[in-house]
Design a protein around this motif. Sequence first.
Motif, PDB file in Angstrom:
ATOM      1  N   LEU A  32       1.926  -9.918   1.062  1.00 50.45           N
ATOM      2  CA  LEU A  32       2.258  -8.891   0.066  1.00 50.45           C
ATOM      3  C   LEU A  32       1.041  -8.517  -0.771  1.00 50.45           C
ATOM      4  O   LEU A  32       0.839  -7.339  -1.107  1.00 50.45           O
ATOM      5  N   GLU A  33       0.222  -9.513  -1.110  1.00 50.78           N
ATOM      6  CA  GLU A  33      -0.985  -9.220  -1.884  1.00 50.78           C
ATOM      7  C   GLU A  33      -1.980  -8.425  -1.045  1.00 50.78           C
ATOM      8  O   GLU A  33      -2.628  -7.498  -1.537  1.00 50.78           O
ATOM      9  N   PRO A  86      -1.562 -13.177  -6.647  1.00 48.38           N
ATOM     10  CA  PRO A  86      -1.811 -12.721  -8.022  1.00 48.38           C
ATOM     11  C   PRO A  86      -2.213 -13.907  -8.904  1.00 48.38           C
ATOM     12  O   PRO A  86      -1.698 -15.013  -8.727  1.00 48.38           O
ATOM     13  N   GLU A 111      -1.152  -6.392   1.312  1.00 51.18           N
ATOM     14  CA  GLU A 111      -0.591  -5.041   1.372  1.00 51.18           C
ATOM     15  C   GLU A 111      -0.886  -4.282   0.080  1.00 51.18           C
ATOM     16  O   GLU A 111      -1.258  -3.097   0.105  1.00 51.18           O
ATOM     17  N   ARG A 112      -0.753  -4.960  -1.061  1.00 48.28           N
ATOM     18  CA  ARG A 112      -1.022  -4.311  -2.355  1.00 48.28           C
ATOM     19  C   ARG A 112      -2.469  -3.840  -2.439  1.00 48.28           C
ATOM     20  O   ARG A 112      -2.760  -2.768  -3.002  1.00 48.28           O
ATOM     21  N   LEU A 113      -3.381  -4.607  -1.851  1.00 37.74           N
ATOM     22  CA  LEU A 113      -4.797  -4.246  -1.866  1.00 37.74           C
ATOM     23  C   LEU A 113      -5.137  -3.173  -0.833  1.00 37.74           C
ATOM     24  O   LEU A 113      -6.256  -2.676  -0.805  1.00 37.74           O
TER      25      LEU A 113
END
Length: 368
Positions: free
Chosen positions: A302-303, A150, A305-307
């Motif tokens: 995690l980023e 992020p 996965e978020r995308l």
Amino acid sequence: MRVGIRVNASSDIGLGHVMRCMTLAEMLQKWCRAKIHFWINDDAPATIVDDLSARGFKVIFIPGEASASLYERSADRIQDQASKQIYDAWACIAGLQGVDELELIVVDHYELGEQWEIQLLPSCRKLMVIDDLANRRHCCHILLDQNLAPDMELRYQGLVPETCVKLLGPAYTLLRSSFFEYRSEVRFRHDCCHILVNFGGSDPTNETEKVIAAIRSGGSRFDHIRFSIVAGQANIRQQEIAKMCQPLDHVTYYSRHNDMAGLLASVDVAIGAGGISLWERAFMGVPALVVSVAANQTEAVLEAERLGMVWHLGASEVVSEGTVLSALEQLLNDRTQIKEKSLKCLEVMQPLINKGIHPILSVIEKNA
């Protein structure tokens, strides 16, 4: 062009750092006719040292306590991190005796930062840092962070000089040339017939055995799926993993694989770690079940996965055979996710897929 690269490798920290540095070195060797010197820990895996030498790179070993023995300093006098960095720098400089000034020095090492870099700056024209932690100051001309996070543009604010050229994000991923050779075979996936299992070159947390145990527990439910298990060249449990795979007819075992790009081109889904493997899989459009095997991998995973690029199973210490088994069963019950995540991988990596020459080369040529 003369280039020095400082990096470590071991079964504990893995091979990701040295592999991406080797990729950069091969690009510089091919496109800039560079002569490459590698500074590497003296207990690095022999296979890695052999690989570096076979590619024509000069290997300079750095003692475990940096230069403690070189400068007649006992280990108990090297207490603080700054001193350790300075001694490491001195050892690197000592290894360059008889070598003309370097055009470029590259450092990819989590325990080295501004103090080390200041010592090495007089020995080169430009200094480049490869980092993904953003947790310490650097004194460099170029900084590469190929991960996702992020507010990526703000990560190194106050940590690098204002004049530093920052290369941030997956568009600058250091992928081996073989991946670009398979660019015509990049495609989105929509099925689950062939799964690759690989946790890098060493798998220090022994995730591979968890996955094999899950495959075995799944029994006939997974009989229609081919599994390719790549233990990794520095994996100290190769024999145990090979023995676990032997009775499973739909599982193919490799101690190592010399054409990972080609193997990825043939699979539908992967199970693996974060790090450089995350971007190799994404480049080929392969969605993955990902285990974070080191703290520095978690933020990027995690980023991703978020995308919508991966399924994050969690950190290695909480992932079990049951976690993997449940994730595989869910995947088989809803295969639409495979296509969705594959397309997202290709979308994120598209800027690099479309490049004829790696963008980092033009930056280095301009600044070196």
